[in-house]
Design an enzyme around this catalytic site. Structure first.
Site, PDB file in Angstrom:
ATOM      1  N   ASP A 182      -2.162  12.098  -2.091  1.00  0.00           N
ATOM      2  CA  ASP A 182      -2.213  13.573  -2.072  1.00  0.00           C
ATOM      3  C   ASP A 182      -2.594  14.054  -3.472  1.00  0.00           C
ATOM      4  OD1 ASP A 182      -1.428  13.580   0.594  1.00  0.00           O
ATOM      5  OD2 ASP A 182       0.695  13.510   0.070  1.00  0.00           O
ATOM      6  N   GLU A 235      -8.696   5.856   7.056  1.00  0.00           N
ATOM      7  CA  GLU A 235      -8.871   6.991   7.962  1.00  0.00           C
ATOM      8  C   GLU A 235      -9.289   8.248   7.180  1.00  0.00           C
ATOM      9  OE1 GLU A 235      -6.253   4.877   8.128  1.00  0.00           O
ATOM     10  OE2 GLU A 235      -6.285   4.110  10.179  1.00  0.00           O
ATOM     11  N   ASP A 286     -10.962  10.930  -3.317  1.00  0.00           N
ATOM     12  CA  ASP A 286     -12.116  11.831  -3.224  1.00  0.00           C
ATOM     13  C   ASP A 286     -12.027  12.895  -4.317  1.00  0.00           C
ATOM     14  OD1 ASP A 286      -9.730  12.802  -1.853  1.00  0.00           O
ATOM     15  OD2 ASP A 286     -10.931  14.614  -1.580  1.00  0.00           O
ATOM     16  N   GLU A 300       0.869  -1.180   0.000  1.00  0.00           N
ATOM     17  CA  GLU A 300       0.000   0.000   0.000  1.00  0.00           C
ATOM     18  C   GLU A 300       0.907   1.230   0.000  1.00  0.00           C
ATOM     19  OE1 GLU A 300      -3.260   0.080   2.783  1.00  0.00           O
ATOM     20  OE2 GLU A 300      -3.517   2.242   2.538  1.00  0.00           O
TER      21      GLU A 300
HETATM   22  C1  LIG Z   1      -3.929  11.739   2.108  1.00  0.00           C
HETATM   23  S1  LIG Z   1      -2.995  10.622   3.051  1.00  0.00           S
HETATM   24  C2  LIG Z   1      -3.920   9.100   2.922  1.00  0.00           C
HETATM   25  C3  LIG Z   1      -3.557   8.115   3.990  1.00  0.00           C
HETATM   26  C4  LIG Z   1      -4.296   6.769   3.946  1.00  0.00           C
HETATM   27  N1  LIG Z   1      -4.044   6.077   2.697  1.00  0.00           N
HETATM   28  C5  LIG Z   1      -5.763   6.955   4.154  1.00  0.00           C
HETATM   29  O1  LIG Z   1      -6.519   6.814   3.187  1.00  0.00           O
HETATM   30  O2  LIG Z   1      -6.179   7.217   5.290  1.00  0.00           O
HETATM   31  C6  LIG Z   1      -1.613  10.307   2.007  1.00  0.00           C
HETATM   32  C7  LIG Z   1      -0.491   9.596   2.735  1.00  0.00           C
HETATM   33  O3  LIG Z   1       0.542   9.291   1.811  1.00  0.00           O
HETATM   34  C8  LIG Z   1       1.800   9.535   2.419  1.00  0.00           C
HETATM   35  N2  LIG Z   1       2.729   9.785   1.306  1.00  0.00           N
HETATM   36  C9  LIG Z   1       2.662  10.806   0.409  1.00  0.00           C
HETATM   37  N3  LIG Z   1       3.645  10.696  -0.504  1.00  0.00           N
HETATM   38  C10 LIG Z   1       4.328   9.561  -0.198  1.00  0.00           C
HETATM   39  C11 LIG Z   1       5.457   8.910  -0.773  1.00  0.00           C
HETATM   40  N4  LIG Z   1       6.060   9.409  -1.858  1.00  0.00           N
HETATM   41  N5  LIG Z   1       5.911   7.789  -0.199  1.00  0.00           N
HETATM   42  C12 LIG Z   1       5.313   7.272   0.908  1.00  0.00           C
HETATM   43  N6  LIG Z   1       4.223   7.852   1.498  1.00  0.00           N
HETATM   44  C13 LIG Z   1       3.747   8.975   0.955  1.00  0.00           C
HETATM   45  C14 LIG Z   1       1.559  10.727   3.313  1.00  0.00           C
HETATM   46  O4  LIG Z   1       2.500  10.840   4.357  1.00  0.00           O
HETATM   47  C15 LIG Z   1       0.147  10.434   3.839  1.00  0.00           C
HETATM   48  O5  LIG Z   1       0.153   9.698   5.044  1.00  0.00           O
END
Ligand SMILES: C[S@@+](CC[C@H](N)C(=O)[O-])C[C@H]1O[C@@H](n2cnc3c(N)ncnc32)[C@H](O)[C@@H]1O
Length: 227
Positions: A115, A192, A152, A41
């Site tokens: 993101d 989350e 979303d 993931e």
């Molecule tokens: C918007 S959050 C979504 C978290 C989770 N998937 C959820 O749906 O609750 C995006 C997550 O991706 C992580 N993230 C963003 N770019 C990343 C990267 N290049 N490598 C690893 N994690 C990354 C961020 O730290 C963040 O926790």
């Protein structure tokens, strides 16, 4: 203020891989992932989705890439509290995906609420691009390897959809722009961030892609793992 989770993450050396020494850590993950079913993931956040999957599939291994120390730590803390031992967090950039896993080795790749980098100037930072699709096509096992994406952000979803059209390595297995009013909801595991978007009544887009190995009729006669 110093981030206390930077030091705490060393508490779980066998489940939370810090990548303080990338060379050694890559070898460690490779040794964990030599056999069996392997799922990744990307951006696993606080880990609810990964842990739920791992509980449902105890013989498979689940690797979450997560940059944030606190989220990485909380995931493993929660997994171990619940006696879930088949979850591993890689506290590093998902860019390393292809350096860590071998060709034809992954059963599935999940991307939940990446993101969105919504502004035009920021879009170059988006994870879901043609390079990512290419990497996945190399890493996923043939014939059943899949990518599952939820977001979303409808514009991001549509631009990803356009990329898939131009890329013949994958076929669409499931897709909806309103997951909560679709028949895919029954097998959905809520993340989350998803809870947050749901509380604001924002529709959730979902797509599952399958590596394009067989003809349509061959796929119809065999069952795809429903994880
Ligand atoms: C918007 S959050 C979504 C978290 C989770 N998937 C959820 O749906 O609750 C995006 C997550 O991706 C992580 N993230 C963003 N770019 C990343 C990267 N290049 N490598 C690893 N994690 C990354 C961020 O730290 C963040 O926790």
């Amino acid at each position: 203020m110093p981030n206390i989770y930077r030091s705490l993450i060393n508490n779980f050396p066998n489940q939370l891989i810090t990548f303080d020494d990338p060379g050694l850590d890559i070898e460690l993950v490779k040794s964990f992932s030599r056999e069996g079913e392997i799922y990744c993931e990307i951006g696993s956040g606080s880990g609810g989705h990964l842990i739920a999957l791992a509980k449902k599939n105890p013989s498979a291994k689940f690797f979450g890439f997560e940059l944030r120390y606190k989220r990485a730590y909380r995931t493993i803390e929660k997994a171990l509290k619940e006696n879930v031992n088949n979850v591993f967090i890689l506290r590093t950039d998902a860019e390393l995906l292809s350096s860590i896993f071998s060709e034809n080795s992954l059963n599935g790749i999940f991307v939940n609420f990446p993101d969105p980098w919504a502004k035009r100037k920021q879009q170059k930072h988006r994870l879901l691009n043609s390079e990512f699709l290419h990497k996945c096509s190399v890493l996923l096992k043939s014939p059943y390897g899949f990518i599952s994406v939820k977001t979303d952000h409808q514009e991001y979803f549509e631009s990803f959809r356009e990329l898939i059209k131009q890329n013949n390595a994958f076929r669409v297995l499931e897709e909806t722009i309103d997951l909560y009013n679709s028949h895919y909801l029954s097998s959905n595991i809520v993340t989350e961030f998803e809870q947050l978007f749901r509380s604001k009544h924002i529709p959730i887009c979902y797509i599952k892609l399958l590596i394009n190995t067989y003809s349509q009729s061959q796929y119809e006669t065999c069952s795809v793992a429903n994880i």
